[in-house]
Scaffold this active site. Structure first.
Site, PDB file in Angstrom:
ATOM      1  N   ASP A  96       0.869  -1.174   0.000  1.00 48.09           N
ATOM      2  CA  ASP A  96       0.000   0.000   0.000  1.00 48.09           C
ATOM      3  C   ASP A  96       0.904   1.222   0.000  1.00 48.09           C
ATOM      4  O   ASP A  96       2.128   1.072  -0.032  1.00 48.09           O
ATOM      5  CB  ASP A  96      -0.925  -0.046   1.230  1.00 48.09           C
ATOM      6  CG  ASP A  96      -2.227   0.703   1.004  1.00 48.09           C
ATOM      7  OD1 ASP A  96      -2.177   1.865   0.572  1.00 48.09           O
ATOM      8  OD2 ASP A  96      -3.288   0.115   1.266  1.00 48.09           O
TER       9      ASP A  96
ATOM     10  N   ASP B  91     -10.553  -1.332   2.035  1.00 49.30           N
ATOM     11  CA  ASP B  91      -9.342  -0.955   1.300  1.00 49.30           C
ATOM     12  C   ASP B  91      -8.216  -1.886   1.759  1.00 49.30           C
ATOM     13  O   ASP B  91      -7.492  -1.592   2.708  1.00 49.30           O
ATOM     14  CB  ASP B  91      -9.001   0.509   1.558  1.00 49.30           C
ATOM     15  CG  ASP B  91      -7.954   1.017   0.574  1.00 49.30           C
ATOM     16  OD1 ASP B  91      -7.512   0.244  -0.297  1.00 49.30           O
ATOM     17  OD2 ASP B  91      -7.581   2.206   0.680  1.00 49.30           O
ATOM     18  N   ALA B  92      -8.136  -3.025   1.071  1.00 51.63           N
ATOM     19  CA  ALA B  92      -7.292  -4.130   1.540  1.00 51.63           C
ATOM     20  C   ALA B  92      -6.173  -4.461   0.557  1.00 51.63           C
ATOM     21  O   ALA B  92      -5.186  -5.075   0.921  1.00 51.63           O
ATOM     22  CB  ALA B  92      -8.154  -5.369   1.764  1.00 51.63           C
ATOM     23  N   LYS B  93      -6.342  -4.060  -0.697  1.00 50.46           N
ATOM     24  CA  LYS B  93      -5.335  -4.289  -1.743  1.00 50.46           C
ATOM     25  C   LYS B  93      -4.851  -5.732  -1.751  1.00 50.46           C
ATOM     26  O   LYS B  93      -3.658  -6.009  -1.795  1.00 50.46           O
ATOM     27  CB  LYS B  93      -4.195  -3.278  -1.609  1.00 50.46           C
ATOM     28  CG  LYS B  93      -4.746  -1.840  -1.706  1.00 50.46           C
ATOM     29  CD  LYS B  93      -3.710  -0.763  -1.754  1.00 50.46           C
ATOM     30  CE  LYS B  93      -4.318   0.615  -1.954  1.00 50.46           C
ATOM     31  NZ  LYS B  93      -4.942   1.211  -0.757  1.00 50.46           N
ATOM     32  N   ARG B  94      -5.801  -6.659  -1.714  1.00 53.66           N
ATOM     33  CA  ARG B  94      -5.485  -8.067  -1.716  1.00 53.66           C
ATOM     34  C   ARG B  94      -5.309  -8.588  -3.142  1.00 53.66           C
ATOM     35  O   ARG B  94      -5.558  -7.876  -4.116  1.00 53.66           O
ATOM     36  CB  ARG B  94      -6.596  -8.863  -1.005  1.00 53.66           C
ATOM     37  CG  ARG B  94      -6.821  -8.482   0.456  1.00 53.66           C
ATOM     38  CD  ARG B  94      -5.588  -8.740   1.317  1.00 53.66           C
ATOM     39  NE  ARG B  94      -5.885  -8.719   2.737  1.00 53.66           N
ATOM     40  CZ  ARG B  94      -5.652  -7.717   3.561  1.00 53.66           C
ATOM     41  NH1 ARG B  94      -5.083  -6.603   3.152  1.00 53.66           N
ATOM     42  NH2 ARG B  94      -5.959  -7.810   4.858  1.00 53.66           N
TER      43      ARG B  94
END
Lengths: 278, 278
Positions: A96, B91-94
């Site tokens: 991130d 909002d984890a951006k996995r």
């Protein structure tokens, strides 16, 4: 864990095996499902049965996070049960903007805050430098950056090629190399394309590579070693399904040990061939 | 939440504001630190003070995960406190290989299993198709894929260019477009380069875009709207620090409301200019 300690473990155990702990309630033996924490019971038995044959454990965080708080409890207990002589990998594929990546680093590295103190974490590089470097600020902790993965969709973007013929995964390695050192950076490189390692080693001759895809995903250990091994071994080869789901019966831990032993013996041969052990 | 419901909310509230809940214990008012769950107390007050002015809330998961089990508890309580007429974004951006991404989808979409039932999740696209599509298998849930982010390192890889002059972020949008529809896919596009939206809209004319970077990160709302708005608005503009940390005193919620109101008024003007509301 330092690089020297990791290499020492590889030489001592005559193995560069990483055991994946992607523990799935639908795949573990039924008799465990009545336990208070079946995931932990399963993991503990697998760890006890394989600890002398492997140098690393890699829980994939998704398999814990999907159970929310309960899953996080299983993960903490699992992490605490990992032998101190094994390298621990949080397979989390995080990344991130800078201050937020710093929070993910706390989550997986800073035991006092989060309850977890892994040696390393896997990182997705799409967001660039400030998404990776916060993981490099911890002593003896490692960032393991995705370069060339082993999944079906891996070539959708990873082989995107610029006009000089450089592919994205090569650009990732070249850039990320400038942010850390072989003492705190590794790369994920899938085993499904053995010759792929030739190109990887042109860009990262000294780094350790975390290699998924041997076994269930079809990669060959011999090819991986032929093209990917360096003078310090430089490989952590992961196996998950082939080991932890070798049996769904009461003999699951014994059977896991048998499968791990087969791989350890193959690895010993490769280490001998390369002159890394004698 | 469906696309039609989201558009209805935007028209009703005359706003396309998303409030980021990146709640940091070192930045929230000191008088909250004695509460049993300061993060939740803070979030609840912020939500109550801003719910009529925004259409979405976006907790960044790193700020919860860094506190381990306790953080996960704060996240669950925060999710449960989100008003049902607001679009919720994890909002984890996995992103991982297919069966593992399915686990992350369970973690954030499947309340029965994980305790969380967000409307959407942010996704890192590096691993390709099978890392994204598991998030598209849920009714009325959304994948919000990173395209062009607003952080310092965003151009390390996202503008990697092929011999036809296509940049990686464009390739990401073109490919990901074929995996879903504007009814279940959005893209993250940073606000720091207003004209960047021209190119984005060439590739994704109909999709909603989640836009961080307005305010603290330096983006201009007017530019974002000029170059990025489409006939359905097509924008969710996020503000975090400017709103939630407007004051560190006992008036923090009031001050957050004042800042949210300023943005809502600016957004109303843009929606009127575009003829989306009257």
């Amino acid at each position: 864990m330092t690089r020297a300690e990791l290499i020492h473990q590889i030489k001592t155990k005559r193995s560069f095996l990483c055991v994946g702990l992607d523990t799935d309630l639908t795949k573990i033996p039924e008799h465990l499902l009545d336990d208070e924490d079946p995931i932990y019971s399963f993991n503990k038995a697998i760890i006890d049965a394989t600890a002398d044959l492997c140098v690393a454990y890699k829980p994939n965080i998704a398999f814990y996070e999907c159970y929310g708080i309960k899953g996080w409890q299983s993960l903490q207990k699992t992490w605490a049960a990992l032998p101190k002589d094994c390298f621990s990998i949080a397979d989390a594929k995080r990344g991130d903007i800078g201050n937020t990546s710093g929070r993910y680093a706390m989550a997986f590295f800073d035991e006092k805050t989060s309850g977890l103190g892994f040696d390393s974490i896997t990182i997705a590089p799409y967001m660039g430098k400030d998404s990776v470097t916060p993981f490099l600020d911890f002593n003896d902790k490692w960032a393991i950056v995705l370069a060339l993965t082993s999944n079906e969709g891996s070539l959708d973007f990873q082989n995107f090629e610029n006009k000089e013929g450089l592919q994205l995964f090569e650009q990732v390695i070249d850039k990320v190399n400038t942010w850390g050192t072989p003492d705190n950076l590794m790369y994920v490189v899938g085993a499904t394309r053995g010759e792929g390692f030739i190109k990887i080693r042109e860009h990262a001759p000294d780094h350790f590579l975390l290699v998924p895809g041997v076994g269930a995903q079809g990669g060959s250990l011999e090819d991986v070693c032929k093209f990917g091994m360096n003078k310090d071994c430089g490989l952590l080869v992961n196996s998950t399904r082939g080991i932890i789901y070798a049996s769904k019966g009461r003999d699951f831990a014994e059977r896991a040990r048998e499968e791990a032993l087969i791989l350890q013996k193959e690895m010993e041969v490769e280490l001998l061939k390369a002159g890394i052990i004698s």
